[in-house]
Design an enzyme around this catalytic site. Structure first.
Site, PDB file in Angstrom:
ATOM      1  N   SER A  11       3.312 -15.017 -27.019  1.00 48.83           N
ATOM      2  CA  SER A  11       2.078 -15.459 -27.674  1.00 48.83           C
ATOM      3  C   SER A  11       2.322 -16.165 -29.000  1.00 48.83           C
ATOM      4  O   SER A  11       1.426 -16.844 -29.518  1.00 48.83           O
ATOM      5  CB  SER A  11       1.133 -14.270 -27.900  1.00 48.83           C
ATOM      6  OG  SER A  11       1.721 -13.323 -28.784  1.00 48.83           O
ATOM      7  N   SER A  12       3.532 -16.044 -29.550  1.00 47.66           N
ATOM      8  CA  SER A  12       3.791 -16.649 -30.855  1.00 47.66           C
ATOM      9  C   SER A  12       5.285 -16.758 -31.085  1.00 47.66           C
ATOM     10  O   SER A  12       6.100 -16.290 -30.292  1.00 47.66           O
ATOM     11  CB  SER A  12       3.162 -15.804 -31.978  1.00 47.66           C
ATOM     12  OG  SER A  12       3.762 -14.513 -32.020  1.00 47.66           O
ATOM     13  N   GLY A  13       5.653 -17.396 -32.197  1.00 47.47           N
ATOM     14  CA  GLY A  13       7.035 -17.441 -32.639  1.00 47.47           C
ATOM     15  C   GLY A  13       7.990 -18.028 -31.626  1.00 47.47           C
ATOM     16  O   GLY A  13       7.693 -19.028 -30.950  1.00 47.47           O
ATOM     17  N   ASP A  55       3.197  -5.317 -21.618  1.00 50.63           N
ATOM     18  CA  ASP A  55       3.468  -4.521 -22.811  1.00 50.63           C
ATOM     19  C   ASP A  55       4.818  -3.863 -22.575  1.00 50.63           C
ATOM     20  O   ASP A  55       4.967  -3.037 -21.666  1.00 50.63           O
ATOM     21  CB  ASP A  55       2.368  -3.474 -22.998  1.00 50.63           C
ATOM     22  CG  ASP A  55       2.599  -2.580 -24.216  1.00 50.63           C
ATOM     23  OD1 ASP A  55       3.711  -2.601 -24.789  1.00 50.63           O
ATOM     24  OD2 ASP A  55       1.669  -1.839 -24.589  1.00 50.63           O
ATOM     25  N   SER A 133      18.113 -10.704 -31.136  1.00 47.67           N
ATOM     26  CA  SER A 133      18.497  -9.799 -32.207  1.00 47.67           C
ATOM     27  C   SER A 133      18.020 -10.435 -33.500  1.00 47.67           C
ATOM     28  O   SER A 133      16.902 -10.948 -33.569  1.00 47.67           O
ATOM     29  CB  SER A 133      20.012  -9.573 -32.183  1.00 47.67           C
ATOM     30  OG  SER A 133      20.419  -8.740 -33.244  1.00 47.67           O
ATOM     31  N   TYR A 147      14.293  -1.372 -38.774  1.00 41.78           N
ATOM     32  CA  TYR A 147      14.338  -2.616 -37.999  1.00 41.78           C
ATOM     33  C   TYR A 147      15.779  -3.016 -37.728  1.00 41.78           C
ATOM     34  O   TYR A 147      16.143  -3.380 -36.603  1.00 41.78           O
ATOM     35  CB  TYR A 147      13.604  -3.714 -38.759  1.00 41.78           C
ATOM     36  CG  TYR A 147      13.675  -5.077 -38.119  1.00 41.78           C
ATOM     37  CD1 TYR A 147      12.926  -5.371 -36.978  1.00 41.78           C
ATOM     38  CD2 TYR A 147      14.473  -6.082 -38.660  1.00 41.78           C
ATOM     39  CE1 TYR A 147      12.980  -6.625 -36.395  1.00 41.78           C
ATOM     40  CE2 TYR A 147      14.536  -7.335 -38.081  1.00 41.78           C
ATOM     41  CZ  TYR A 147      13.792  -7.606 -36.945  1.00 41.78           C
ATOM     42  OH  TYR A 147      13.864  -8.852 -36.363  1.00 41.78           O
ATOM     43  N   SER A 148      16.635  -2.945 -38.765  1.00 45.66           N
ATOM     44  CA  SER A 148      18.051  -3.248 -38.574  1.00 45.66           C
ATOM     45  C   SER A 148      18.661  -2.346 -37.509  1.00 45.66           C
ATOM     46  O   SER A 148      19.430  -2.803 -36.658  1.00 45.66           O
ATOM     47  CB  SER A 148      18.820  -3.081 -39.895  1.00 45.66           C
ATOM     48  OG  SER A 148      18.587  -4.156 -40.777  1.00 45.66           O
ATOM     49  N   ALA A 149      18.312  -1.070 -37.534  1.00 45.74           N
ATOM     50  CA  ALA A 149      18.862  -0.124 -36.558  1.00 45.74           C
ATOM     51  C   ALA A 149      18.491  -0.519 -35.136  1.00 45.74           C
ATOM     52  O   ALA A 149      19.315  -0.437 -34.217  1.00 45.74           O
ATOM     53  CB  ALA A 149      18.377   1.286 -36.857  1.00 45.74           C
ATOM     54  N   LYS A 151      17.916  -3.509 -34.032  1.00 39.38           N
ATOM     55  CA  LYS A 151      18.638  -4.711 -33.651  1.00 39.38           C
ATOM     56  C   LYS A 151      20.127  -4.444 -33.461  1.00 39.38           C
ATOM     57  O   LYS A 151      20.777  -5.071 -32.612  1.00 39.38           O
ATOM     58  CB  LYS A 151      18.403  -5.817 -34.696  1.00 39.38           C
ATOM     59  CG  LYS A 151      16.962  -6.311 -34.746  1.00 39.38           C
ATOM     60  CD  LYS A 151      16.496  -6.809 -33.382  1.00 39.38           C
ATOM     61  CE  LYS A 151      15.098  -7.394 -33.425  1.00 39.38           C
ATOM     62  NZ  LYS A 151      14.652  -7.870 -32.081  1.00 39.38           N
ATOM     63  N   PHE A 180      12.968 -18.103 -39.874  1.00 40.70           N
ATOM     64  CA  PHE A 180      12.207 -19.223 -39.324  1.00 40.70           C
ATOM     65  C   PHE A 180      10.759 -19.085 -39.751  1.00 40.70           C
ATOM     66  O   PHE A 180      10.279 -17.989 -40.051  1.00 40.70           O
ATOM     67  CB  PHE A 180      12.295 -19.249 -37.794  1.00 40.70           C
ATOM     68  CG  PHE A 180      13.593 -19.816 -37.273  1.00 40.70           C
ATOM     69  CD1 PHE A 180      13.662 -21.138 -36.864  1.00 40.70           C
ATOM     70  CD2 PHE A 180      14.725 -19.035 -37.203  1.00 40.70           C
ATOM     71  CE1 PHE A 180      14.853 -21.667 -36.404  1.00 40.70           C
ATOM     72  CE2 PHE A 180      15.922 -19.554 -36.747  1.00 40.70           C
ATOM     73  CZ  PHE A 180      15.985 -20.885 -36.339  1.00 40.70           C
ATOM     74  N   THR A 182       7.927 -18.549 -38.576  1.00 40.75           N
ATOM     75  CA  THR A 182       7.054 -17.929 -37.581  1.00 40.75           C
ATOM     76  C   THR A 182       6.142 -16.954 -38.301  1.00 40.75           C
ATOM     77  O   THR A 182       6.236 -16.768 -39.513  1.00 40.75           O
ATOM     78  CB  THR A 182       7.872 -17.177 -36.511  1.00 40.75           C
ATOM     79  OG1 THR A 182       8.477 -16.022 -37.119  1.00 40.75           O
ATOM     80  CG2 THR A 182       8.976 -18.060 -35.944  1.00 40.75           C
TER      81      THR A 182
END
Length: 269
Positions: A11-13, A55, A133, A147-149, A151, A180, A182
């Site tokens: 839907s985006s990015g 989802d 990633s 978040y890092s974990a 990825k 970017f 986004t």
């Protein structure tokens, strides 16, 4: 050869950009997203694009989306896992439920979609899975530790799977974007009760990894399309301005290993 592609987070990015780039290259695309109300208007004008609810945290919806894609276009040749979100906050600021929710979307959701397509890819002896990633999957970035974990988990899991399936004709690529333009940052979840102590030096730390420069999203999408389904795609593909940061981080690790090599050598026996 025309390819059948399924993209999550369309839907985006990056997901949205990749739908257009794959369609422009002649592929048939199943563009999946959690909220069909956010379907980009440009999708309606494109031939060979199926919009489908998915989802990644709902295993039933994953299976239904894959089945719809296969019924419409045939077996899936390329799976692109672009769904996910950023969670800002330190360990103290985030609840365990917030961290589990993040892993459900960014890691376990990705595992779910791969499990849905891998049996057919393995049996046909071909297929390409492209997992998103981040620079945060290479460098443990400040204020986005959870978040890092997620990825880093994507990185390790994908690399291991690439070795599991190399002899079976299924290939993998980890896309590692820099910054970017986004809406990822705008849509990031943030802690309800920030702890000021963590943010006093955040700007200075953050500038080390991000100087305000953003990459070209359309060119990044075309770069990803160019390696999709090829015989020997890269295991890792940097897009945007992340490569120099990753190189600097890798050199720091090498320097630290060498600095403490005398202790490591003493343990060899």
């Amino acid at each position: 050869m025309p390819q059948n592609v399924l993209i999550t987070g369309a839907s985006s990015g990056f997901g949205e950009a990749l739908v257009g780039a794959f369609a422009d290259a002649g592929a048939t695309v199943t563009a999946t997203m959690r909220d069909l109300g956010k379907t980009p208007s440009s999708f309606a004008a494109r031939e060979g694009v199926l919009v489908q609810y998915l989802d990644v945290t709902d295993e039933d919806s994953v299976g239904a989306a894959v089945a719809a894609a296969e019924a419409t276009f045939g077996p899936i040749d390329v799976l692109v896992n672009a769904a996910g979100y950023t969670q800002v906050g330190s360990a103290e600021e985030l609840t365990l439920d917030e961290i589990r929710k993040l892993f459900d979307a960014n890691f376990f959701g990705l595992v779910s979609t791969m499990k849905a397509v891998l049996p057919d890819m393995r049996q046909r002896g071909r297929g390409h899975i492209i997992n998103f990633s981040s620079l945060a999957g290479v460098v443990g970035l400040p204020i986005v530790s959870a978040y890092s974990a997620t990825k880093w988990a994507v990185e390790g899991y994908t690399e291991a799977l690439s070795r599991d399936l190399a002899h079976l004709g299924v290939t993998f690529t980890i896309v590692e974007p820099g910054m970017f333009a986004t809406n990822l940052g705008a849509s990031a979840s943030r802690p309800e009760t920030p702890i000021d102590a963590y943010y006093s030096s955040d700007a200075a730390i953050g500038r080390r990894w991000y100087d305000g420069t953003t990459g070209d999203l359309a060119e990044a999408a075309r770069a990803i399309v160019s390696i999709a389904g090829t015989e020997n795609p890269p295991l890792r593909l940097y897009v945007g301005h992340a490569l120099d940061d990753a190189r600097r981080y890798a050199q720091e690790r090498l320097d630290e290993w060498d600095r403490w090599r005398h202790l490591t050598d003493a343990t060899l026996g």
